[in-house]
Design a protein around this motif. Structure first.
Motif, PDB file in Angstrom:
ATOM      1  N   UNK A   1       0.777  -1.260   0.160  1.00  0.00           N
ATOM      2  CA  UNK A   1      -0.156   0.138  -0.018  1.00  0.00           C
ATOM      3  C   UNK A   1       0.968   1.312   0.061  1.00  0.00           C
ATOM      4  N   UNK A   2       1.730   1.137   1.043  1.00  0.00           N
ATOM      5  CA  UNK A   2       2.704   2.429   0.985  1.00  0.00           C
ATOM      6  C   UNK A   2       3.716   2.500  -0.335  1.00  0.00           C
ATOM      7  N   UNK A   3       4.156   1.376  -0.861  1.00  0.00           N
ATOM      8  CA  UNK A   3       4.965   1.649  -2.155  1.00  0.00           C
ATOM      9  C   UNK A   3       4.079   2.074  -3.201  1.00  0.00           C
ATOM     10  N   UNK A   4       2.809   1.725  -3.522  1.00  0.00           N
ATOM     11  CA  UNK A   4       1.932   2.183  -4.486  1.00  0.00           C
ATOM     12  C   UNK A   4       1.553   3.774  -4.088  1.00  0.00           C
ATOM     13  N   UNK A   5       1.216   4.080  -2.833  1.00  0.00           N
ATOM     14  CA  UNK A   5       0.923   5.624  -2.718  1.00  0.00           C
ATOM     15  C   UNK A   5       2.322   6.514  -2.930  1.00  0.00           C
ATOM     16  N   UNK A   6       3.412   5.831  -2.749  1.00  0.00           N
ATOM     17  CA  UNK A   6       4.634   6.546  -2.689  1.00  0.00           C
ATOM     18  C   UNK A   6       4.859   6.739  -4.362  1.00  0.00           C
TER      19      UNK A   6
ATOM     20  N   UNK B   1       0.583  12.889  -7.929  1.00  0.00           N
ATOM     21  CA  UNK B   1      -0.610  12.710  -7.366  1.00  0.00           C
ATOM     22  C   UNK B   1      -0.719  12.107  -6.116  1.00  0.00           C
ATOM     23  N   UNK B   2      -1.637  12.918  -5.190  1.00  0.00           N
ATOM     24  CA  UNK B   2      -2.042  12.528  -3.952  1.00  0.00           C
ATOM     25  C   UNK B   2      -3.100  11.321  -4.134  1.00  0.00           C
ATOM     26  N   UNK B   3      -2.778  10.083  -3.405  1.00  0.00           N
ATOM     27  CA  UNK B   3      -3.526   9.088  -3.563  1.00  0.00           C
ATOM     28  C   UNK B   3      -3.839   8.114  -2.474  1.00  0.00           C
ATOM     29  N   UNK B   4      -4.765   7.520  -2.310  1.00  0.00           N
ATOM     30  CA  UNK B   4      -4.935   6.565  -1.053  1.00  0.00           C
ATOM     31  C   UNK B   4      -5.094   5.045  -1.741  1.00  0.00           C
ATOM     32  N   UNK B   5      -4.243   4.278  -1.433  1.00  0.00           N
ATOM     33  CA  UNK B   5      -4.436   2.790  -1.788  1.00  0.00           C
ATOM     34  C   UNK B   5      -5.076   2.087  -0.949  1.00  0.00           C
ATOM     35  N   UNK B   6      -5.798   1.073  -1.509  1.00  0.00           N
ATOM     36  CA  UNK B   6      -6.435   0.048  -0.663  1.00  0.00           C
ATOM     37  C   UNK B   6      -6.089  -1.232  -1.300  1.00  0.00           C
ATOM     38  N   UNK B   7      -5.493  -2.379  -0.752  1.00  0.00           N
ATOM     39  CA  UNK B   7      -5.389  -3.623  -1.534  1.00  0.00           C
ATOM     40  C   UNK B   7      -6.246  -4.573  -1.180  1.00  0.00           C
ATOM     41  N   UNK B   8      -6.892  -5.028  -2.121  1.00  0.00           N
ATOM     42  CA  UNK B   8      -8.115  -5.879  -2.037  1.00  0.00           C
ATOM     43  C   UNK B   8      -7.849  -7.378  -1.547  1.00  0.00           C
ATOM     44  N   UNK B   9      -6.562  -7.836  -2.016  1.00  0.00           N
ATOM     45  CA  UNK B   9      -6.295  -9.190  -1.797  1.00  0.00           C
ATOM     46  C   UNK B   9      -5.657  -9.752  -3.028  1.00  0.00           C
TER      47      UNK B   9
ATOM     48  N   UNK C   1      -1.825  -9.060  -7.023  1.00  0.00           N
ATOM     49  CA  UNK C   1      -2.757  -8.355  -5.857  1.00  0.00           C
ATOM     50  C   UNK C   1      -3.491  -7.497  -6.577  1.00  0.00           C
ATOM     51  N   UNK C   2      -4.776  -7.306  -6.169  1.00  0.00           N
ATOM     52  CA  UNK C   2      -5.780  -6.577  -6.631  1.00  0.00           C
ATOM     53  C   UNK C   2      -5.813  -5.163  -5.805  1.00  0.00           C
ATOM     54  N   UNK C   3      -5.805  -3.998  -6.251  1.00  0.00           N
ATOM     55  CA  UNK C   3      -5.836  -2.777  -5.557  1.00  0.00           C
ATOM     56  C   UNK C   3      -6.398  -1.623  -6.234  1.00  0.00           C
ATOM     57  N   UNK C   4      -6.951  -0.778  -5.338  1.00  0.00           N
ATOM     58  CA  UNK C   4      -7.832   0.497  -5.729  1.00  0.00           C
ATOM     59  C   UNK C   4      -7.044   1.647  -5.132  1.00  0.00           C
ATOM     60  N   UNK C   5      -6.884   2.618  -6.131  1.00  0.00           N
ATOM     61  CA  UNK C   5      -6.477   3.849  -5.607  1.00  0.00           C
ATOM     62  C   UNK C   5      -7.208   5.009  -5.824  1.00  0.00           C
TER      63      UNK C   5
END
Length: 95
Positions: A59-64, A71-79, A87-91
């Motif tokens: 999550x942190x690596x994606x956001x970084x 881009x300011x972003x908030x990531x969430x790992x779905x699994x 891994x599926x993720x949503x930003x």
């Protein structure tokens, strides 16, 4: 998020930079792919190309990576998606 064509082009350029940044950081062990974009939500697939264990926060690596692309972003790992080996993720892109 603005709807204009120039804004969309700028967003796409920034997304590509975020993907390239993440992929360079992961040196081939993981690979980020944009699955879809809807409004300010970006769906990602993070493919794991090695049998290595993750010793960092995905999550942190994606956001970084998004931050490095401006881009300011908030990531969430779905699994983990077993069929796609990733891994599926949503930003959520924030203003």
């Amino acid at each position: 998020m603005p709807e204009g064509g120039q804004d969309l082009a700028a967003l796409m350029k920034s997304l590509q930079k975020a993907v390239d940044t993440f992929n360079n950081w992961m040196m081939g062990d993981l690979e980020m792919v944009v699955e879809s974009i809807k409004g300010n939500t970006v769906k990602l697939l993070i493919r794991q190309n090695c049998a290595c264990s993750l010793d960092f926060s995905l999550k942190e690596e994606i956001e970084n990576a998004f931050k490095a692309a401006g881009l300011k972003a908030k990531a969430e790992i779905q699994g983990w998606d077993v069929e796609r080996s990733g891994y599926m993720a949503t930003v959520e892109i924030q203003d």
